[in-house]
Design a protein around this motif. Structure first.
Motif, mmCIF file in Angstrom:
data_model
loop_
_atom_site.group_PDB
_atom_site.id
_atom_site.type_symbol
_atom_site.label_atom_id
_atom_site.label_comp_id
_atom_site.label_asym_id
_atom_site.label_seq_id
_atom_site.Cartn_x
_atom_site.Cartn_y
_atom_site.Cartn_z
ATOM 1 N N THR A 103 0.570 -1.049 -0.149
ATOM 2 C CA THR A 103 0.159 -0.066 0.362
ATOM 3 C C THR A 103 1.051 1.052 0.188
ATOM 4 N N ALA A 104 0.777 2.782 0.085
ATOM 5 C CA ALA A 104 1.922 3.774 -0.021
ATOM 6 C C ALA A 104 2.040 4.039 0.800
ATOM 7 N N ASP A 105 2.058 3.543 1.892
ATOM 8 C CA ASP A 105 2.439 3.825 2.904
ATOM 9 C C ASP A 105 3.853 2.943 2.837
ATOM 10 N N ILE A 106 4.329 2.057 2.371
ATOM 11 C CA ILE A 106 4.754 0.878 2.834
ATOM 12 C C ILE A 106 5.449 0.765 1.189
ATOM 13 N N ALA A 107 5.541 1.697 0.349
ATOM 14 C CA ALA A 107 6.069 1.722 -0.826
ATOM 15 C C ALA A 107 6.940 1.916 -1.147
ATOM 16 N N GLU A 108 7.939 1.934 -2.134
ATOM 17 C CA GLU A 108 9.243 1.846 -2.101
ATOM 18 C C GLU A 108 8.741 3.073 -3.521
ATOM 19 N N PRO A 109 10.183 4.417 -3.882
ATOM 20 C CA PRO A 109 9.447 4.956 -5.077
ATOM 21 C C PRO A 109 9.387 3.887 -5.835
ATOM 22 N N GLY A 110 8.375 4.827 -6.882
ATOM 23 C CA GLY A 110 8.225 3.735 -7.839
ATOM 24 C C GLY A 110 7.559 2.150 -8.036
ATOM 25 N N ALA A 111 7.311 2.163 -7.122
ATOM 26 C CA ALA A 111 6.595 0.815 -6.696
ATOM 27 C C ALA A 111 5.026 0.500 -6.948
ATOM 28 N N LYS A 112 4.444 -0.674 -7.095
ATOM 29 C CA LYS A 112 3.319 -0.405 -7.619
ATOM 30 C C LYS A 112 2.018 -0.153 -6.092
ATOM 31 N N LYS A 113 1.118 0.447 -5.985
ATOM 32 C CA LYS A 113 0.166 1.034 -5.284
ATOM 33 C C LYS A 113 -0.598 -0.225 -5.056
ATOM 34 N N LEU A 114 -0.602 -0.766 -4.514
ATOM 35 C CA LEU A 114 -2.289 -1.276 -3.927
ATOM 36 C C LEU A 114 -3.378 -1.161 -3.266
ATOM 37 N N SER A 115 -4.700 -1.261 -2.920
ATOM 38 C CA SER A 115 -5.679 -0.471 -2.377
ATOM 39 C C SER A 115 -5.618 -1.478 -1.432
ATOM 40 N N THR A 116 -6.552 -0.529 -0.727
ATOM 41 C CA THR A 116 -7.513 -1.368 0.508
ATOM 42 C C THR A 116 -7.226 -2.851 0.615
ATOM 43 N N ALA A 117 -8.359 -2.708 -0.390
ATOM 44 C CA ALA A 117 -9.252 -3.933 -1.096
ATOM 45 C C ALA A 117 -8.056 -4.641 -1.949
ATOM 46 N N GLU A 118 -7.473 -4.451 -2.290
ATOM 47 C CA GLU A 118 -6.066 -5.345 -2.799
ATOM 48 C C GLU A 118 -5.128 -5.860 -2.495
ATOM 49 N N MET A 119 -4.636 -5.546 -1.190
ATOM 50 C CA MET A 119 -3.853 -5.640 0.125
ATOM 51 C C MET A 119 -4.411 -6.553 0.976
#
Length: 379
Positions: free
Chosen positions: A344-360
């Motif tokens: 999810t956005a809070d733990i994503a490295e720069p450039g990494a795909k960010k999952l939604s809450t439901a996708e996580m």
């Protein structure tokens, strides 16, 4: 809820802000364990916050109070946010989380801090500092300065205003939370660090004396150390791997557990359990919740990290449902999802795909299917 005596009753209360979003995912995970692993739990959903207040005049309506009173375990989301200004302070206080902690005597708050190697690149501390970090903070939750009387704000004769709160502890309040720490340490690395400010505060002098006395009487096999709270704040970011079980008073635990979140990579990763006393049937009331708050700035956007709430389900499996193998299974599934790059956005490295809450949530459920399948193959 079912009246079957062998079913564990769980009240699911999403609450406010991002609470309902993350709790929806941990509820999916709990449903998976009920359906796929035969976990004997029955869930009852209940509302809390502004929505029920507008309908009933209570942030904690009677139906929700009933669900929580009946429950063995409460899966809690979050409370607070901008909407609090729409609720009168008296109504907010009457249904506050502090009042629930006192009502159910949830005196011991457990917050595990585990550094996940998969998050090393996104963590704020250096990988070498985080290597091997695995400790638990036990915070006394129903006493101390948050509950002490007298308290208030008064106007002095000269027109100045004075605010005051009372920090106090007694022998029983200290010993029962210290006992929880010693007992947990015996199942881990057998080390307890008691945190206080005994060089300044009389309550901390008493705290240290009572912890030492209990240790001598019942737990001399456990290694006991003492540190001042200001030193602990430094040690948590300097060398967090030195700790196993830490025990401390209410306000110190509130502050240091958020500081310790940096040793796990993100506040959104942290679960917690708040435990009451064991009754004559061997059961204890428990409330499980992620450590993060309601995060009103991202509420409703579907981008919050649900892993703190999902890992709180792992704590429920272990501590209330007595299903340690299922708890291990869920923790391995979360690790597997993270290792495969789920972010999810809070733990994503720069450039990494960010999952939604439901996708996580999807990622964890998919990992559960795989991890459970591998476990069956090796059975």
């Amino acid at each position: 809820m079912s009246n079957s005596s062998n079913m564990v009753k769980v009240a699911v209360v999403g609450g406010e802000g991002i609470g309902p979003e993350v709790t929806a995912q941990s509820r999916r995970v709990l449903d998976w364990f009920v359906a796929r692993r035969g976990v004997p739990a029955v869930m009852r959903d209940a509302q809390y916050g502004l929505i029920p207040y507008l309908a009933t005049g209570k942030v904690l309506p009677d139906e929700t109070a009933e669900a929580m009173d009946e429950a063995d375990a409460i899966l809690w989301g979050a409370t607070g946010g901008p909407e609090t200004k729409e609720v009168p302070p008296a109504a907010r206080k009457a249904g506050s989380l502090l009042s629930l902690r006192r009502k159910y005597d949830l005196y011991a708050n457990l917050r595990p801090i585990v550094a996940n190697p998969a998050l090393a690149d996104s963590a704020p501390l250096k990988p070498e500092v985080l290597d091997g970090v695995d400790f638990v903070i036990i915070r006394e939750l129903t006493s101390g300065i948050y509950f002490g009387e007298p308290r208030g704000i008064v106007t002095l004769p000269d027109g100045q205003r004075r605010g005051f709160n009372t920090e106090q502890y007694n022998t029983n309040q200290i010993r029962r939370v210290a006992r929880a720490a010693f007992e947990l340490a015996r199942t881990r690395k057998n080390k307890v660090c008691s945190v206080d400010k005994a060089n300044v505060l009389e309550t901390s002098v008493l705290w240290r004396e009572e912890v030492i006395a209990l240790h001598k009487e019942e737990f001399s096999d456990v290694e006991l150390t003492h540190l001042y709270v200001d030193n602990v704040a430094m040690q948590i970011v300097r060398e967090p791997r030195q700790f196993d079980v830490m025990v401390m008073g209410n306000i110190f635990g509130d502050i240091l557990s958020d500081c310790a979140a940096m040793a796990s990579g993100s506040l959104g990763m942290l679960p917690s359990a708040s435990l009451g006393p064991i009754d004559r049937f061997g059961r204890r009331k428990a409330l499980y919740e992620p450590v993060h708050g309601s995060a009103p700035d991202i509420a409703g956007k579907g981008i919050a990290n649900p892993l703190g709430s999902i890992l709180s389900v792992a704590m429920m499996l272990r501590l209330t449902l007595n299903r340690p193998e299922d708890a291990d299974l869920l923790e391995r599934a979360v690790q597997s999802a993270l290792a495969s790059g789920a972010r999810t956005a809070d733990i994503a490295e720069p450039g990494a795909k960010k999952l939604s809450t439901a996708e996580m949530g999807d990622a964890v459920l998919g990992a559960l299917d795989k991890v459970a399948g591998r476990a069956r193959e090796h059975a």
